[in-house]
Design a protein around this motif. Structure first.
Motif, PDB file in Angstrom:
ATOM      1  N   ASP A 101       6.296  -4.863   8.750  1.00 55.65           N
ATOM      2  CA  ASP A 101       6.125  -3.840   7.773  1.00 55.65           C
ATOM      3  C   ASP A 101       7.391  -3.441   7.145  1.00 55.65           C
ATOM      4  O   ASP A 101       8.365  -3.112   8.007  1.00 55.65           O
ATOM      5  CB  ASP A 101       5.364  -2.474   8.351  1.00 55.65           C
ATOM      6  CG  ASP A 101       3.841  -2.830   8.675  1.00 55.65           C
ATOM      7  OD1 ASP A 101       3.535  -3.982   8.077  1.00 55.65           O
ATOM      8  OD2 ASP A 101       3.104  -2.002   9.250  1.00 55.65           O
ATOM      9  N   MET A 102       7.747  -3.266   5.995  1.00 51.64           N
ATOM     10  CA  MET A 102       9.016  -2.904   5.323  1.00 51.64           C
ATOM     11  C   MET A 102       8.494  -1.812   4.319  1.00 51.64           C
ATOM     12  O   MET A 102       7.425  -1.761   3.864  1.00 51.64           O
ATOM     13  CB  MET A 102       9.362  -3.946   4.376  1.00 51.64           C
ATOM     14  CG  MET A 102       9.511  -5.467   5.045  1.00 51.64           C
ATOM     15  SD  MET A 102      10.919  -5.296   6.525  1.00 51.64           S
ATOM     16  CE  MET A 102      12.438  -4.896   5.585  1.00 51.64           C
ATOM     17  N   TYR A 103       9.301  -0.603   4.548  1.00 52.48           N
ATOM     18  CA  TYR A 103       9.135   0.528   3.621  1.00 52.48           C
ATOM     19  C   TYR A 103      10.117   0.642   2.598  1.00 52.48           C
ATOM     20  O   TYR A 103      11.169   0.355   3.043  1.00 52.48           O
ATOM     21  CB  TYR A 103       9.037   1.485   4.608  1.00 52.48           C
ATOM     22  CG  TYR A 103       8.079   1.632   5.593  1.00 52.48           C
ATOM     23  CD1 TYR A 103       6.804   2.064   5.206  1.00 52.48           C
ATOM     24  CD2 TYR A 103       8.032   1.013   6.839  1.00 52.48           C
ATOM     25  CE1 TYR A 103       5.634   2.231   6.232  1.00 52.48           C
ATOM     26  CE2 TYR A 103       7.136   1.078   7.734  1.00 52.48           C
ATOM     27  CZ  TYR A 103       5.635   1.388   7.329  1.00 52.48           C
ATOM     28  OH  TYR A 103       4.601   1.415   8.464  1.00 52.48           O
ATOM     29  N   PHE A 104       9.365   1.067   1.483  1.00 49.74           N
ATOM     30  CA  PHE A 104      10.182   1.230   0.197  1.00 49.74           C
ATOM     31  C   PHE A 104       9.886   2.659  -0.268  1.00 49.74           C
ATOM     32  O   PHE A 104       8.995   3.169  -0.343  1.00 49.74           O
ATOM     33  CB  PHE A 104       9.448   0.309  -0.855  1.00 49.74           C
ATOM     34  CG  PHE A 104      10.298   0.590  -2.282  1.00 49.74           C
ATOM     35  CD1 PHE A 104      11.450  -0.262  -2.577  1.00 49.74           C
ATOM     36  CD2 PHE A 104       9.421   1.368  -3.124  1.00 49.74           C
ATOM     37  CE1 PHE A 104      11.934   0.012  -4.070  1.00 49.74           C
ATOM     38  CE2 PHE A 104       9.966   1.224  -4.436  1.00 49.74           C
ATOM     39  CZ  PHE A 104      11.043   0.902  -4.831  1.00 49.74           C
ATOM     40  N   MET A 105      11.100   3.249  -0.539  1.00 49.68           N
ATOM     41  CA  MET A 105      11.111   4.719  -0.751  1.00 49.68           C
ATOM     42  C   MET A 105      11.660   4.698  -2.287  1.00 49.68           C
ATOM     43  O   MET A 105      12.455   4.239  -2.918  1.00 49.68           O
ATOM     44  CB  MET A 105      12.269   5.377  -0.290  1.00 49.68           C
ATOM     45  CG  MET A 105      12.222   7.040  -0.165  1.00 49.68           C
ATOM     46  SD  MET A 105      13.389   7.596   0.790  1.00 49.68           S
ATOM     47  CE  MET A 105      14.838   6.520   0.780  1.00 49.68           C
ATOM     48  N   GLU A 106      10.384   5.176  -3.138  1.00 55.55           N
ATOM     49  CA  GLU A 106      10.544   5.057  -4.662  1.00 55.55           C
ATOM     50  C   GLU A 106      11.064   6.638  -5.059  1.00 55.55           C
ATOM     51  O   GLU A 106      10.329   7.870  -4.610  1.00 55.55           O
ATOM     52  CB  GLU A 106       9.202   5.238  -5.128  1.00 55.55           C
ATOM     53  CG  GLU A 106       9.216   5.231  -6.668  1.00 55.55           C
ATOM     54  CD  GLU A 106       7.669   4.931  -7.321  1.00 55.55           C
ATOM     55  OE1 GLU A 106       7.186   6.004  -7.503  1.00 55.55           O
ATOM     56  OE2 GLU A 106       7.494   3.619  -7.662  1.00 55.55           O
TER      57      GLU A 106
ATOM     58  N   PHE B 105       8.060  13.754  -6.710  1.00 54.80           N
ATOM     59  CA  PHE B 105       9.402  13.695  -5.974  1.00 54.80           C
ATOM     60  C   PHE B 105       9.790  12.429  -5.395  1.00 54.80           C
ATOM     61  O   PHE B 105      11.016  11.693  -5.459  1.00 54.80           O
ATOM     62  CB  PHE B 105       9.863  14.716  -5.237  1.00 54.80           C
ATOM     63  CG  PHE B 105      11.500  14.916  -4.556  1.00 54.80           C
ATOM     64  CD1 PHE B 105      12.309  15.337  -5.455  1.00 54.80           C
ATOM     65  CD2 PHE B 105      11.633  14.563  -3.403  1.00 54.80           C
ATOM     66  CE1 PHE B 105      13.790  15.302  -4.990  1.00 54.80           C
ATOM     67  CE2 PHE B 105      12.665  14.712  -2.808  1.00 54.80           C
ATOM     68  CZ  PHE B 105      13.831  14.731  -3.694  1.00 54.80           C
ATOM     69  N   LEU B 106       9.039  12.031  -4.251  1.00 54.19           N
ATOM     70  CA  LEU B 106       9.096  10.838  -3.515  1.00 54.19           C
ATOM     71  C   LEU B 106       8.060  10.231  -3.050  1.00 54.19           C
ATOM     72  O   LEU B 106       6.798  10.756  -2.896  1.00 54.19           O
ATOM     73  CB  LEU B 106       9.983  11.383  -2.084  1.00 54.19           C
ATOM     74  CG  LEU B 106       9.744  10.340  -0.944  1.00 54.19           C
ATOM     75  CD1 LEU B 106      11.113   9.566  -1.165  1.00 54.19           C
ATOM     76  CD2 LEU B 106       9.897  11.346   0.256  1.00 54.19           C
ATOM     77  N   SER B 107       7.913   8.754  -3.244  1.00 55.24           N
ATOM     78  CA  SER B 107       6.747   8.219  -2.920  1.00 55.24           C
ATOM     79  C   SER B 107       7.282   6.981  -1.673  1.00 55.24           C
ATOM     80  O   SER B 107       8.389   6.564  -1.920  1.00 55.24           O
ATOM     81  CB  SER B 107       5.946   7.458  -4.075  1.00 55.24           C
ATOM     82  OG  SER B 107       5.613   8.584  -4.901  1.00 55.24           O
TER      83      SER B 107
ATOM     84  N   THR C   5       0.763  -1.222   0.098  1.00 51.11           N
ATOM     85  CA  THR C   5       0.205  -0.078   0.211  1.00 51.11           C
ATOM     86  C   THR C   5       0.786   1.173  -0.065  1.00 51.11           C
ATOM     87  O   THR C   5       2.070   1.151   0.504  1.00 51.11           O
ATOM     88  CB  THR C   5      -0.844   0.114   1.205  1.00 51.11           C
ATOM     89  OG1 THR C   5      -0.029  -0.089   2.398  1.00 51.11           O
ATOM     90  CG2 THR C   5      -1.884  -0.886   1.271  1.00 51.11           C
ATOM     91  N   TRP C   6       0.583   2.451  -0.784  1.00 53.16           N
ATOM     92  CA  TRP C   6       1.268   3.742  -0.595  1.00 53.16           C
ATOM     93  C   TRP C   6       0.962   4.564   0.534  1.00 53.16           C
ATOM     94  O   TRP C   6      -0.328   4.827   0.601  1.00 53.16           O
ATOM     95  CB  TRP C   6       0.830   4.389  -1.958  1.00 53.16           C
ATOM     96  CG  TRP C   6       1.518   3.482  -2.965  1.00 53.16           C
ATOM     97  CD1 TRP C   6       1.047   2.811  -4.010  1.00 53.16           C
ATOM     98  CD2 TRP C   6       3.042   3.721  -3.668  1.00 53.16           C
ATOM     99  NE1 TRP C   6       1.716   2.408  -5.115  1.00 53.16           N
ATOM    100  CE2 TRP C   6       3.088   2.648  -4.657  1.00 53.16           C
ATOM    101  CE3 TRP C   6       3.890   4.056  -2.906  1.00 53.16           C
ATOM    102  CZ2 TRP C   6       4.240   2.518  -5.338  1.00 53.16           C
ATOM    103  CZ3 TRP C   6       5.529   3.812  -3.665  1.00 53.16           C
ATOM    104  CH2 TRP C   6       5.643   3.135  -4.805  1.00 53.16           C
TER     105      TRP C   6
END
Length: 189
Positions: A40-45, A22-24, A15-16
């Motif tokens: 929970d793992m977080y991914f920075m686009e 610029f950043l997601s 989920t976003w």
């Protein structure tokens, strides 16, 4: 010998949490190779970028001195910027060098492409060496960029890289770009 526990994780849900141009940031839950569920793992686009070690005929490297909001301060960096969709990394390097410094060059040599924050993002930085750059036009920075172009002798930057408290090289991307370029010089610019 036991089977390796190292392998790709299988995404189960994503989920976003935040999205912008610029950043997601995305929250993922995954299944590990051994069957466990991840926290929970977080991914920075982030977008890929190109960075250039631009060397003048006199052996000076062009640095951009500008405000960087992440550090809340003014910093020296190599000229760099995001690669636009459909744009080749080398084209982005040329465009950013021209926009930020007004300089251009005939040859841009790829020094390498690397993940920047592999634990958090898949963004890659492509690093280039441009020798014998020259002023070709007035700089055209982005609307909210105020950039001072600072030529620094290559040998001074070489010393700065090894300093406990560097004057110029304070970010890892600039340090990597300079180290890659220095490895290509082998005694001469």
């Amino acid at each position: 010998m036991s089977e390796s526990r190292v392998g790709r994780w299988q995404p189960l849900e994503s989920t976003w949490a935040f999205r912008s141009g610029f950043l997601s940031i995305r929250r993922d839950r995954c299944r590990l190779p051994d069957g466990r569920l991840s926290p929970d793992m977080y991914f920075m686009e982030l977008r890929d970028f190109a960075m250039t070690v631009a060397v003048t005929p006199g052996g000076e490297v062009l640095l951009s001195r500008e405000y960087k909001h992440g550090t809340g301060d003014v910093a020296y960096t190599l000229p760099a910027g995001f690669i636009e969709p459909g744009e080749a990394a080398a084209a982005a390097a040329r465009r950013e060098l021209r926009e930020e410094t007004g300089h251009g060059g005939d040859e841009f040599e790829l020094l390498g492409t690397y993940f920047v924050f592999p634990s958090l993002s898949g963004a890659r930085g492509s690093f280039f060496l441009a020798r014998n750059v020259r002023l070709v036009a007035a700089p055209e920075p982005d609307e909210f960029e105020e950039i001072e172009v600072v030529p620094v002798p290559l040998e001074e930057l070489r010393r700065d890289l090894g300093a406990a408290i560097p004057r110029y090289v304070t970010d890892v991307s600039t340090a990597l770009g300079l180290q890659l370029a220095l490895a290509h010089f082998k005694g001469g610019v």
